[in-house]
Design a protein around this motif. Structure first.
Motif, PDB file in Angstrom:
ATOM      1  N   ARG A   1     -11.582  25.246  26.168  1.00 44.87           N
ATOM      2  CA  ARG A   1     -11.456  26.626  26.669  1.00 44.87           C
ATOM      3  C   ARG A   1     -10.026  26.928  27.094  1.00 44.87           C
ATOM      4  NH1 ARG A   1     -13.523  27.115  32.493  1.00 44.87           N
ATOM      5  NH2 ARG A   1     -11.457  26.141  32.750  1.00 44.87           N
ATOM      6  N   ASP A   2      -9.432  26.059  27.879  1.00 44.30           N
ATOM      7  CA  ASP A   2      -8.089  26.316  28.391  1.00 44.30           C
ATOM      8  C   ASP A   2      -7.026  26.252  27.300  1.00 44.30           C
ATOM      9  OD1 ASP A   2      -9.240  26.609  30.849  1.00 44.30           O
ATOM     10  OD2 ASP A   2      -8.570  24.678  31.652  1.00 44.30           O
ATOM     11  N   SER A   3      -7.334  25.564  26.189  1.00 41.65           N
ATOM     12  CA  SER A   3      -6.358  25.493  25.094  1.00 41.65           C
ATOM     13  C   SER A   3      -6.131  26.849  24.446  1.00 41.65           C
ATOM     14  CB  SER A   3      -6.826  24.494  24.030  1.00 41.65           C
ATOM     15  OG  SER A   3      -7.976  24.979  23.347  1.00 41.65           O
ATOM     16  N   LEU A   4      -7.018  27.801  24.673  1.00 38.51           N
ATOM     17  CA  LEU A   4      -6.854  29.139  24.109  1.00 38.51           C
ATOM     18  C   LEU A   4      -5.646  29.869  24.694  1.00 38.51           C
ATOM     19  CD1 LEU A   4     -10.584  30.295  23.994  1.00 38.51           C
ATOM     20  CD2 LEU A   4      -9.139  29.668  22.046  1.00 38.51           C
ATOM     21  N   TRP A   5      -5.113  29.382  25.814  1.00 35.55           N
ATOM     22  CA  TRP A   5      -3.945  29.999  26.427  1.00 35.55           C
ATOM     23  C   TRP A   5      -2.641  29.345  25.973  1.00 35.55           C
ATOM     24  CZ3 TRP A   5      -4.837  34.434  28.605  1.00 35.55           C
ATOM     25  CH2 TRP A   5      -6.060  34.684  29.222  1.00 35.55           C
ATOM     26  N   ASP A   6      -2.727  28.377  25.058  1.00 32.42           N
ATOM     27  CA  ASP A   6      -1.513  27.680  24.638  1.00 32.42           C
ATOM     28  C   ASP A   6      -0.586  28.567  23.819  1.00 32.42           C
ATOM     29  OD1 ASP A   6      -2.437  25.462  25.937  1.00 32.42           O
ATOM     30  OD2 ASP A   6      -3.078  24.390  24.145  1.00 32.42           O
ATOM     31  N   TYR A   7      -1.149  29.440  22.997  1.00 30.05           N
ATOM     32  CA  TYR A   7      -0.351  30.315  22.140  1.00 30.05           C
ATOM     33  C   TYR A   7      -0.989  31.702  22.121  1.00 30.05           C
ATOM     34  CZ  TYR A   7       1.539  25.888  20.447  1.00 30.05           C
ATOM     35  OH  TYR A   7       2.120  24.647  20.379  1.00 30.05           O
ATOM     36  N   PRO A   8      -0.176  32.735  21.939  1.00 30.74           N
ATOM     37  CA  PRO A   8      -0.741  34.095  21.920  1.00 30.74           C
ATOM     38  C   PRO A   8      -1.797  34.288  20.841  1.00 30.74           C
ATOM     39  CG  PRO A   8       1.659  34.168  22.105  1.00 30.74           C
ATOM     40  CD  PRO A   8       1.296  32.737  21.851  1.00 30.74           C
ATOM     41  N   ASP A   9      -1.600  33.629  19.676  1.00 36.01           N
ATOM     42  CA  ASP A   9      -2.546  33.808  18.574  1.00 36.01           C
ATOM     43  C   ASP A   9      -3.928  33.234  18.879  1.00 36.01           C
ATOM     44  OD1 ASP A   9      -0.498  34.991  17.228  1.00 36.01           O
ATOM     45  OD2 ASP A   9      -0.045  33.268  15.945  1.00 36.01           O
ATOM     46  N   PHE A  10      -4.016  32.350  19.870  1.00 34.51           N
ATOM     47  CA  PHE A  10      -5.304  31.735  20.189  1.00 34.51           C
ATOM     48  C   PHE A  10      -6.158  32.608  21.108  1.00 34.51           C
ATOM     49  CE2 PHE A  10      -3.627  27.083  19.674  1.00 34.51           C
ATOM     50  CZ  PHE A  10      -3.387  27.349  18.339  1.00 34.51           C
ATOM     51  N   MET A  11      -5.555  33.606  21.733  1.00 35.09           N
ATOM     52  CA  MET A  11      -6.261  34.379  22.752  1.00 35.09           C
ATOM     53  C   MET A  11      -7.509  35.059  22.194  1.00 35.09           C
ATOM     54  SD  MET A  11      -3.856  36.497  25.353  1.00 35.09           S
ATOM     55  CE  MET A  11      -5.341  37.320  25.909  1.00 35.09           C
ATOM     56  N   PRO A  12      -8.564  35.123  22.992  1.00 35.28           N
ATOM     57  CA  PRO A  12      -9.758  35.867  22.559  1.00 35.28           C
ATOM     58  C   PRO A  12      -9.430  37.344  22.336  1.00 35.28           C
ATOM     59  CG  PRO A  12     -10.265  34.454  24.434  1.00 35.28           C
ATOM     60  CD  PRO A  12      -8.772  34.433  24.279  1.00 35.28           C
ATOM     61  N   THR A  13     -10.117  37.937  21.385  1.00 33.21           N
ATOM     62  CA  THR A  13      -9.916  39.344  21.063  1.00 33.21           C
ATOM     63  C   THR A  13     -10.994  40.194  21.730  1.00 33.21           C
ATOM     64  OG1 THR A  13     -11.302  39.205  19.090  1.00 33.21           O
ATOM     65  CG2 THR A  13      -8.952  38.666  18.842  1.00 33.21           C
ATOM     66  N   ALA A  14     -10.867  41.495  21.562  1.00 36.63           N
ATOM     67  CA  ALA A  14     -11.895  42.403  22.086  1.00 36.63           C
ATOM     68  C   ALA A  14     -13.243  42.115  21.422  1.00 36.63           C
ATOM     69  CB  ALA A  14     -11.473  43.849  21.849  1.00 36.63           C
ATOM     70  N   GLU A  15     -13.206  41.751  20.141  1.00 31.73           N
ATOM     71  CA  GLU A  15     -14.448  41.405  19.445  1.00 31.73           C
ATOM     72  C   GLU A  15     -15.077  40.146  20.030  1.00 31.73           C
ATOM     73  OE1 GLU A  15     -11.605  42.185  17.969  1.00 31.73           O
ATOM     74  OE2 GLU A  15     -12.177  44.176  17.240  1.00 31.73           O
ATOM     75  N   ASP A  16     -14.244  39.192  20.453  1.00 26.09           N
ATOM     76  CA  ASP A  16     -14.769  37.977  21.078  1.00 26.09           C
ATOM     77  C   ASP A  16     -15.430  38.283  22.417  1.00 26.09           C
ATOM     78  OD1 ASP A  16     -13.894  36.323  19.000  1.00 26.09           O
ATOM     79  OD2 ASP A  16     -11.908  36.119  19.893  1.00 26.09           O
ATOM     80  N   ILE A  17     -14.897  39.257  23.138  1.00 27.82           N
ATOM     81  CA  ILE A  17     -15.537  39.658  24.393  1.00 27.82           C
ATOM     82  C   ILE A  17     -16.913  40.244  24.107  1.00 27.82           C
ATOM     83  CG2 ILE A  17     -15.383  41.228  26.369  1.00 27.82           C
ATOM     84  CD1 ILE A  17     -12.381  40.948  26.297  1.00 27.82           C
ATOM     85  N   ASP A  18     -17.017  41.043  23.041  1.00 28.28           N
ATOM     86  CA  ASP A  18     -18.311  41.624  22.673  1.00 28.28           C
ATOM     87  C   ASP A  18     -19.306  40.545  22.257  1.00 28.28           C
ATOM     88  OD1 ASP A  18     -17.356  44.198  23.121  1.00 28.28           O
ATOM     89  OD2 ASP A  18     -16.654  44.427  21.056  1.00 28.28           O
ATOM     90  N   ASP A  19     -18.829  39.590  21.461  1.00 26.97           N
ATOM     91  CA  ASP A  19     -19.705  38.529  20.950  1.00 26.97           C
ATOM     92  C   ASP A  19     -18.871  37.265  20.771  1.00 26.97           C
ATOM     93  OD1 ASP A  19     -21.515  36.870  19.752  1.00 26.97           O
ATOM     94  OD2 ASP A  19     -21.714  38.052  17.904  1.00 26.97           O
ATOM     95  N   PRO A  20     -19.006  36.304  21.683  1.00 26.71           N
ATOM     96  CA  PRO A  20     -18.161  35.099  21.614  1.00 26.71           C
ATOM     97  C   PRO A  20     -18.646  34.044  20.621  1.00 26.71           C
ATOM     98  CG  PRO A  20     -19.560  35.000  23.560  1.00 26.71           C
ATOM     99  CD  PRO A  20     -19.831  36.329  22.903  1.00 26.71           C
ATOM    100  N   SER A  21     -19.696  34.317  19.860  1.00 27.95           N
ATOM    101  CA  SER A  21     -20.270  33.286  18.995  1.00 27.95           C
ATOM    102  C   SER A  21     -19.276  32.803  17.936  1.00 27.95           C
ATOM    103  CB  SER A  21     -21.549  33.804  18.322  1.00 27.95           C
ATOM    104  OG  SER A  21     -21.280  34.982  17.571  1.00 27.95           O
ATOM    105  N   ALA A  22     -18.519  33.729  17.340  1.00 31.84           N
ATOM    106  CA  ALA A  22     -17.552  33.319  16.319  1.00 31.84           C
ATOM    107  C   ALA A  22     -16.430  32.495  16.939  1.00 31.84           C
ATOM    108  CB  ALA A  22     -16.982  34.554  15.617  1.00 31.84           C
ATOM    109  N   LEU A  23     -15.984  32.868  18.117  1.00 32.29           N
ATOM    110  CA  LEU A  23     -14.953  32.091  18.812  1.00 32.29           C
ATOM    111  C   LEU A  23     -15.457  30.693  19.132  1.00 32.29           C
ATOM    112  CD1 LEU A  23     -12.273  31.821  20.364  1.00 32.29           C
ATOM    113  CD2 LEU A  23     -13.402  32.878  22.332  1.00 32.29           C
ATOM    114  N   ILE A  24     -16.682  30.608  19.608  1.00 30.79           N
ATOM    115  CA  ILE A  24     -17.260  29.291  19.924  1.00 30.79           C
ATOM    116  C   ILE A  24     -17.383  28.447  18.662  1.00 30.79           C
ATOM    117  CG2 ILE A  24     -19.382  28.155  20.700  1.00 30.79           C
ATOM    118  CD1 ILE A  24     -19.732  30.477  22.691  1.00 30.79           C
ATOM    119  N   ALA A  25     -17.793  29.070  17.560  1.00 31.81           N
ATOM    120  CA  ALA A  25     -17.934  28.322  16.298  1.00 31.81           C
ATOM    121  C   ALA A  25     -16.589  27.761  15.850  1.00 31.81           C
ATOM    122  CB  ALA A  25     -18.527  29.226  15.225  1.00 31.81           C
ATOM    123  N   ARG A  26     -15.526  28.548  15.988  1.00 31.26           N
ATOM    124  CA  ARG A  26     -14.197  28.061  15.593  1.00 31.26           C
ATOM    125  C   ARG A  26     -13.774  26.881  16.465  1.00 31.26           C
ATOM    126  NH1 ARG A  26     -13.017  33.651  15.419  1.00 31.26           N
ATOM    127  NH2 ARG A  26     -11.822  33.550  17.371  1.00 31.26           N
TER     128      ARG A  26
END
Length: 485
Positions: A393-418
């Motif tokens: 989870r915390d590794s998502l803050w390592d680079y700007p490109d890793f940050m969750p998007t608005a779509e991830d806030i709506d549905d985090p399933s794709a982010l979790i799968a990645r």
């Protein structure tokens, strides 16, 4: 008034000082300049007086845009220090102990390293001095827009035969208009210094990166109606402040990213010329509070443009993503506190509603810093934590490109799968658009075609669209076909 009914220079200078604000803070009334044409005024004397006043007030200009930020800081410090009793030794000791324990608890709740310098306690005046550079960056685009609008209305309402006489006063107008805005901003920030409890309270990084602080006097006011023991409140707020500061120190790009999002929005703010003209037509220089109230109410700022709405949406998602992470980490770190959930709800309500000074700030600069999707963002971070653990989870803050998007806030399933695929060492799932883009980047002579059904196909450079369509009309179904993206 002299015997020949010509204006007494001292009387006229007093009138102009009232009109232009001799103290550098009173409002400007463009229409009153127009009224001067009905007086028996020697044009040469008026021009000389304008030049004299311009020289007298030119020192008020804080920069090329005529905005005196020192005035804003003085106003803010005046209000902040009015009831600032300082920090007692006992308050400082209690807060320091809370920060020390909070640091230990955060070690189990996040992999982001602790700060390199200890957290501090600040007086209200110290908070003003520490945060004023950021307020200046955020407010400068709006202040410039307001002073430009004042000059525009002044130019439109000044009779043609007087424009030559006041042409040299443009810098004076800009200086006084900027000083008025700076004074109002200083008053709002001064009042805000009496509401803020910790450095990260408004969501944006006001303090230098990697610094955490609590204002003990405001801390006492915040806890007065909660009926929660001071030690529990100090532990929770100290943990939350440290988590916020740790995040901005770890993600070194994040501070600039947030501030640039805010300034991008602020640069789009434009003053409503009709509202300004209406205000000028009815404004009485003896009642300067009317203009001050208009500035603080946001009456001079028109409705948001489409670009601003889009910028605001991006900013709100960004703030929600940051504060959602802070909330989840703080909740995990303070799970052993009996009143943690109650305090968390109080903090969340406070951020959702905001205090009077924070609302006034929003009206003044046309922006309320609200993480409107905080609950959804916190739910996303909770789902990610439960699925992949703290480190991923915390590794998502390592680079700007890793940050969750608005779509991830709506549905985090794709982010979790990645994240889960990455933990297994698998390559990210690729779709046809990814493959086609890769070919383009590799120099392959192909062109992307989007069909009416939303499918993506590609054809060789030079092939006609009919040929590309015929290629897919064979009797045999191809082993792999385009799929919706």
């Amino acid at each position: 008034m002299a015997d020949n009914d010509s204006p007494d220079p001292e009387d006229l200078e007093a009138l102009l000082r009232q009109l232009f604000g001799g103290n550098g803070t009173a409002p400007i009334d463009p229409e009153q300049i127009q009224r001067l044409t009905g007086m028996s005024i020697d044009p040469t004397m008026l021009q000389q007086m304008m030049s004299s006043l311009q020289g007298a007030f030119s020192g008020a200009a804080g920069g090329p845009d005529g905005i005196n930020w020192e005035t804003a800081q003085r106003q803010a410090l005046h209000i902040a220090n009015q009831s600032d009793l300082g920090i007692s030794t006992g308050q400082r000791t209690d807060i320091d102990q809370a920060f020390a324990l909070a640091n230990l608890w955060l070690t189990d709740a996040t992999t982001i390293a602790e700060l390199t310098q200890p957290a501090r306690t600040l007086t209200r005046g110290q908070w003003v001095e520490q945060t004023m550079p950021v307020w200046q960056d955020l407010a400068e685009p709006v202040a410039t827009s307001i002073t430009d609008a004042l000059l525009g209305v002044l130019d439109e309402q000044t009779p043609e035969d007087m424009k030559g006489m006041i042409a040299g006063a443009g810098r004076l107008m800009r200086s006084l208009g900027g000083s008025l805005f700076a004074t109002q901003l200083g008053q709002v920030i001064g009042r805000l210094s009496r509401e803020i409890v910790a450095g990260g309270d408004v969501g944006i990084p006001l303090l230098p990166a990697g610094e955490a602080a609590i204002l003990p006097q405001n801390f006492a006011d915040f806890g007065s109606g909660l009926e929660v023991a001071d030690d529990q409140l100090a532990l929770y707020l100290g943990t939350r402040e440290l988590a916020h500061a740790r995040l901005f120190r770890h993600a070194k790009w994040l501070r600039l990213h947030v501030i640039s999002q805010v300034t991008e929005y602020a640069r789009g703010v434009r003053v409503d010329p009709e509202a300004l003209e209406d205000l000028a037509s009815s404004f009485d220089p003896s009642e300067p509070e009317k203009l001050r109230a208009a500035l603080e109410s946001g009456a001079l700022l028109p409705r948001q443009s489409e670009e601003q709405v889009a910028a605001l949406s991006r900013l709100e998602n960004l703030l929600a993503t940051i504060e959602g992470w802070v909330e989840v980490v703080t909740a995990d770190a303070t799970a052993r506190l009996p009143e943690a959930i109650r305090i968390s709800e109080a903090v969340r309500r406070r951020r959702a509603v905001g205090g009077p000074a924070e609302k006034a700030l929003g009206a003044l600069v046309g922006l309320e810093l609200r993480p409107r999707r905080l609950r959804e963002a916190a739910a996303m971070w909770r789902a990610v934590t439960d699925a992949v653990g703290i480190a991923a989870r915390d590794s998502l803050w390592d680079y700007p490109d890793f940050m969750p998007t608005a779509e991830d806030i709506d549905d985090p399933s794709a982010l979790i799968a990645r994240l889960q695929a990455g933990a297994r060492g698998e390559e990210p799932v690729r779709d046809e658009m990814d493959d086609a883009l890769a070919k383009l980047l590799a120099g392959d002579d192909t062109t992307l075609i989007e069909g009416e059904d939303g499918t993506i196909t590609s054809r060789a450079e030079g092939a006609s669209a009919d040929e590309a369509a015929d290629a897919g009309d064979g009797d045999e179904e191809p082993p792999t076909g385009p799929r919706p993206v």
